[in-house]
Every structure is written in C-alpha cells, then in structure tokens.
Scaffold this active site. Structure first.
Site, PDB file in Angstrom:
ATOM      1  N   HIS A  17       0.841  -1.206   0.000  1.00  0.00           N
ATOM      2  CA  HIS A  17       0.000   0.000   0.000  1.00  0.00           C
ATOM      3  C   HIS A  17       0.878   1.260   0.000  1.00  0.00           C
ATOM      4  O   HIS A  17       0.587   2.226  -0.696  1.00  0.00           O
ATOM      5  CB  HIS A  17      -0.888   0.039   1.256  1.00  0.00           C
ATOM      6  CG  HIS A  17      -1.865  -1.092   1.380  1.00  0.00           C
ATOM      7  ND1 HIS A  17      -1.916  -1.917   2.467  1.00  0.00           N
ATOM      8  CD2 HIS A  17      -2.850  -1.512   0.545  1.00  0.00           C
ATOM      9  CE1 HIS A  17      -2.887  -2.805   2.315  1.00  0.00           C
ATOM     10  NE2 HIS A  17      -3.464  -2.587   1.160  1.00  0.00           N
ATOM     11  N   LYS A  41     -16.347  -7.060   7.180  1.00  0.00           N
ATOM     12  CA  LYS A  41     -15.104  -7.832   6.984  1.00  0.00           C
ATOM     13  C   LYS A  41     -14.438  -8.131   8.331  1.00  0.00           C
ATOM     14  O   LYS A  41     -13.371  -8.732   8.378  1.00  0.00           O
ATOM     15  CB  LYS A  41     -14.163  -7.027   6.071  1.00  0.00           C
ATOM     16  CG  LYS A  41     -13.228  -7.885   5.214  1.00  0.00           C
ATOM     17  CD  LYS A  41     -12.354  -7.040   4.269  1.00  0.00           C
ATOM     18  CE  LYS A  41     -11.200  -7.855   3.682  1.00  0.00           C
ATOM     19  NZ  LYS A  41     -10.280  -7.041   2.854  1.00  0.00           N
ATOM     20  N   ARG A  90      -1.628  -6.474  -8.059  1.00  0.00           N
ATOM     21  CA  ARG A  90      -0.424  -7.218  -7.689  1.00  0.00           C
ATOM     22  C   ARG A  90      -0.145  -8.349  -8.660  1.00  0.00           C
ATOM     23  O   ARG A  90       0.989  -8.716  -8.921  1.00  0.00           O
ATOM     24  CB  ARG A  90      -0.567  -7.794  -6.279  1.00  0.00           C
ATOM     25  CG  ARG A  90      -0.573  -6.750  -5.197  1.00  0.00           C
ATOM     26  CD  ARG A  90      -1.079  -7.317  -3.909  1.00  0.00           C
ATOM     27  NE  ARG A  90      -2.470  -7.711  -4.051  1.00  0.00           N
ATOM     28  CZ  ARG A  90      -3.162  -8.366  -3.143  1.00  0.00           C
ATOM     29  NH1 ARG A  90      -2.582  -8.739  -2.026  1.00  0.00           N
ATOM     30  NH2 ARG A  90      -4.426  -8.668  -3.362  1.00  0.00           N
ATOM     31  N   SER A 128      -2.621  -8.143   3.425  1.00  0.00           N
ATOM     32  CA  SER A 128      -2.836  -7.827   4.837  1.00  0.00           C
ATOM     33  C   SER A 128      -3.197  -9.096   5.614  1.00  0.00           C
ATOM     34  O   SER A 128      -2.781  -9.263   6.764  1.00  0.00           O
ATOM     35  CB  SER A 128      -3.943  -6.785   4.981  1.00  0.00           C
ATOM     36  OG  SER A 128      -3.552  -5.592   4.355  1.00  0.00           O
TER      37      SER A 128
HETATM   38  N1  COA Z   1      -0.015  -4.199  -2.024  1.00  0.00           N
HETATM   39  C1  COA Z   1      -0.274  -5.060  -1.051  1.00  0.00           C
HETATM   40  N2  COA Z   1      -1.489  -5.532  -0.769  1.00  0.00           N
HETATM   41  C2  COA Z   1      -2.502  -5.077  -1.509  1.00  0.00           C
HETATM   42  C3  COA Z   1      -2.317  -4.167  -2.542  1.00  0.00           C
HETATM   43  C4  COA Z   1      -0.991  -3.715  -2.788  1.00  0.00           C
HETATM   44  N3  COA Z   1      -0.719  -2.861  -3.763  1.00  0.00           N
HETATM   45  N4  COA Z   1      -3.509  -3.922  -3.109  1.00  0.00           N
HETATM   46  C5  COA Z   1      -4.401  -4.654  -2.451  1.00  0.00           C
HETATM   47  N5  COA Z   1      -3.802  -5.356  -1.479  1.00  0.00           N
HETATM   48  C6  COA Z   1      -4.422  -6.343  -0.609  1.00  0.00           C
HETATM   49  C7  COA Z   1      -4.889  -5.854   0.698  1.00  0.00           C
HETATM   50  O1  COA Z   1      -3.862  -6.009   1.645  1.00  0.00           O
HETATM   51  C8  COA Z   1      -6.065  -6.756   0.969  1.00  0.00           C
HETATM   52  O2  COA Z   1      -5.607  -7.955   1.500  1.00  0.00           O
HETATM   53  P1  COA Z   1      -6.557  -8.884   2.379  1.00  0.00           P
HETATM   54  O3  COA Z   1      -7.773  -9.184   1.555  1.00  0.00           O
HETATM   55  O4  COA Z   1      -5.664 -10.018   2.609  1.00  0.00           O
HETATM   56  O5  COA Z   1      -6.907  -8.103   3.622  1.00  0.00           O
HETATM   57  C9  COA Z   1      -6.622  -7.035  -0.414  1.00  0.00           C
HETATM   58  O6  COA Z   1      -5.584  -6.796  -1.288  1.00  0.00           O
HETATM   59  C10 COA Z   1      -7.730  -6.166  -0.864  1.00  0.00           C
HETATM   60  O7  COA Z   1      -7.816  -5.115   0.018  1.00  0.00           O
HETATM   61  P2  COA Z   1      -8.027  -3.602  -0.252  1.00  0.00           P
HETATM   62  O8  COA Z   1      -7.182  -3.051  -1.343  1.00  0.00           O
HETATM   63  O9  COA Z   1      -7.905  -2.958   1.074  1.00  0.00           O
HETATM   64  O10 COA Z   1      -9.425  -3.542  -0.801  1.00  0.00           O
HETATM   65  P3  COA Z   1     -10.677  -4.106  -0.147  1.00  0.00           P
HETATM   66  O11 COA Z   1     -11.130  -5.155  -1.115  1.00  0.00           O
HETATM   67  O12 COA Z   1     -10.533  -4.472   1.273  1.00  0.00           O
HETATM   68  O13 COA Z   1     -11.495  -2.791  -0.198  1.00  0.00           O
HETATM   69  C11 COA Z   1     -13.176  -1.305  -0.955  1.00  0.00           C
HETATM   70  C12 COA Z   1     -12.509  -2.643  -1.084  1.00  0.00           C
HETATM   71  C13 COA Z   1     -13.106  -0.731   0.436  1.00  0.00           C
HETATM   72  C14 COA Z   1     -12.472  -0.354  -1.897  1.00  0.00           C
HETATM   73  C15 COA Z   1     -14.617  -1.547  -1.402  1.00  0.00           C
HETATM   74  O14 COA Z   1     -15.166  -2.593  -0.650  1.00  0.00           O
HETATM   75  C16 COA Z   1     -15.472  -0.317  -1.235  1.00  0.00           C
HETATM   76  O15 COA Z   1     -15.382   0.581  -2.030  1.00  0.00           O
HETATM   77  N6  COA Z   1     -16.305  -0.300  -0.173  1.00  0.00           N
HETATM   78  C17 COA Z   1     -17.208   0.806   0.108  1.00  0.00           C
HETATM   79  C18 COA Z   1     -18.665   0.399  -0.141  1.00  0.00           C
HETATM   80  C19 COA Z   1     -18.989   0.418  -1.606  1.00  0.00           C
HETATM   81  O16 COA Z   1     -18.987   1.447  -2.263  1.00  0.00           O
HETATM   82  N7  COA Z   1     -19.307  -0.762  -2.126  1.00  0.00           N
HETATM   83  C20 COA Z   1     -19.640  -0.920  -3.524  1.00  0.00           C
HETATM   84  C21 COA Z   1     -18.400  -1.186  -4.328  1.00  0.00           C
HETATM   85  S1  COA Z   1     -18.807  -1.342  -6.036  1.00  0.00           S
END
Ligand code: COA
Length: 159
Positions: A17, A41, A90, A128
């Site tokens: 990140h 989550k 990634r 994560s």
């Molecule tokens: N390097 C390392 N890890 C990364 C990464 C990077 N560049 N990019 C993503 N990740 C990992 C994260 O660590 C996380 O790992 P985990 O699943 O093991 O915890 C995973 O990839 C995805 O996490 P993240 O990037 O935090 O995204 P998310 O899927 O948790 O978040 C939101 C998604 C919050 C953006 C999405 O749910 C959202 O917009 N929510 C708001 C409600 C909404 O509008 N919903 C409708 C969406 S259409």
C-alpha cells in the site's frame, strides 16, 4: 489539481500500500487514502488504529490525506469532489475483482475513472491477511510493513 482517492481496508497498511501511495503522490496533486470501516469484513484493527497507522506511515507525503469512511465509495468521491479512484494490481488474480469493482463504481458514477498501478515485484505477494496471520503466530513481518505497524501488530496480538 487532480484528486485521487485510494480506498481500502488497510488492516493493516503494508509496504505494498505504501508503495502505491508514494507513487500516487507523485502522479496526482492530492491523494486521499480512504479507509473503509467495513464491519462486515470484521477487521482485526479498529478504524482508529488503522487511521493512526496510515497517517504515521504516510506522514512524509505533503499531498496525502487520510480519512475514514462508511457507506458508498461513490458518495465519498462526490463529497471529495474527486473522480479518480486509485487501485493496485499485484497479480493477474487481482484483475477480475478489480474489473468488477471498477465497472460497478462506474455504473453508479459514470464520470469516474479507476486508475491501476502495478506493484513492484517485491510487494506483489504481500496481503494484509498473510501479514496478520504471521504476526498473530509470532512471526517476523518487518520486511512487509513499516516498523510502527509491526509494533502495533505485536501489541495487538501480544506476541
Ligand atoms: N499491495 C499489497 N497488498 C494489496 C495491494 C498492494 N498494492 N492492493 C491490495 N492489497 C491487498 C490488501 O492487503 C487486501 O488484502 P486482504 O484481503 O488479505 O486483507 C486485499 O488486497 C484487498 O484489500 P483492499 O485493497 O484494502 O481492498 P478491499 O477489497 O478491502 O477494499 C473497498 C474494497 C473498500 C475499496 C470496497 O469494498 C469499497 O469501495 N467499499 C465501500 C462500499 C462500496 O462502495 N461498495 C460498492 C463497491 S462497487
């Protein structure tokens, strides 16, 4: 000035990140790291802790702000007067989910664009979930997270 919103759960923020935020800070005038509460989550770290850690880790970037949010990302985009979402890729396995998310967000707010940055190879396997698992079992996560994050995980899990 272009504002990019970098949304995620950040439970916790990893070097992957951090890399995205640093690169985004050079590409955009303003970067808002938006930490989703995401009670569905069941994050391990509280939203306040995640906010504190991201703020500490990204403190050196003058054009980066860190906020928490609940509700729809597209609503946040409107409130922040932003139309760019930044996401990291990634590996190919991220693509399908990211494509779905990008298309769903665009269906709700046609003027928005999702911009993807590909990870450095050394960050491409970090997640994560794996960082939390290693920390919980007393392993060393110092290669994958900032020292303040490693310390916070160690206190959180009493390891
Ligand atoms: N390097 C390392 N890890 C990364 C990464 C990077 N560049 N990019 C993503 N990740 C990992 C994260 O660590 C996380 O790992 P985990 O699943 O093991 O915890 C995973 O990839 C995805 O996490 P993240 O990037 O935090 O995204 P998310 O899927 O948790 O978040 C939101 C998604 C919050 C953006 C999405 O749910 C959202 O917009 N929510 C708001 C409600 C909404 O509008 N919903 C409708 C969406 S259409």
């Amino acid at each position: 000035m272009q504002t990019a919103i970098y949304p995620g759960t950040f439970d916790p923020i990893t070097n992957g990140h951090y890399e995205m935020i640093g690169r985004a800070s050079r590409l955009f005038g303003r970067v808002v790291v938006a930490i989703a509460g995401r009670p569905e989550k069941s994050p391990n770290l509280s939203l306040d802790t995640r906010l504190d850690l991201v703020r500490e880790v990204t403190a050196k970037f003058d054009n980066v702000e860190v906020i928490g949010f609940s509700g729809l990302l597209t609503e946040l985009m409107k409130n922040q007067q932003a139309h760019i979402i930044l996401r990291g890729l990634r590996a190919v396995s991220d693509f399908e989910y990211e494509l779905q998310l990008a298309n769903m967000n665009r269906a709700q707010m046609p003027e928005l664009e999702t911009v993807f940055l590909t990870s450095e190879v050394e960050n491409s396997y970090i997640s994560s979930t794996l960082v939390r698992e290693i920390a919980k079992l007393g392993g060393d996560v110092s290669k994958h997270v900032h020292p303040v994050v490693a310390q916070a995980l160690s206190s959180h899990y009493n390891t």
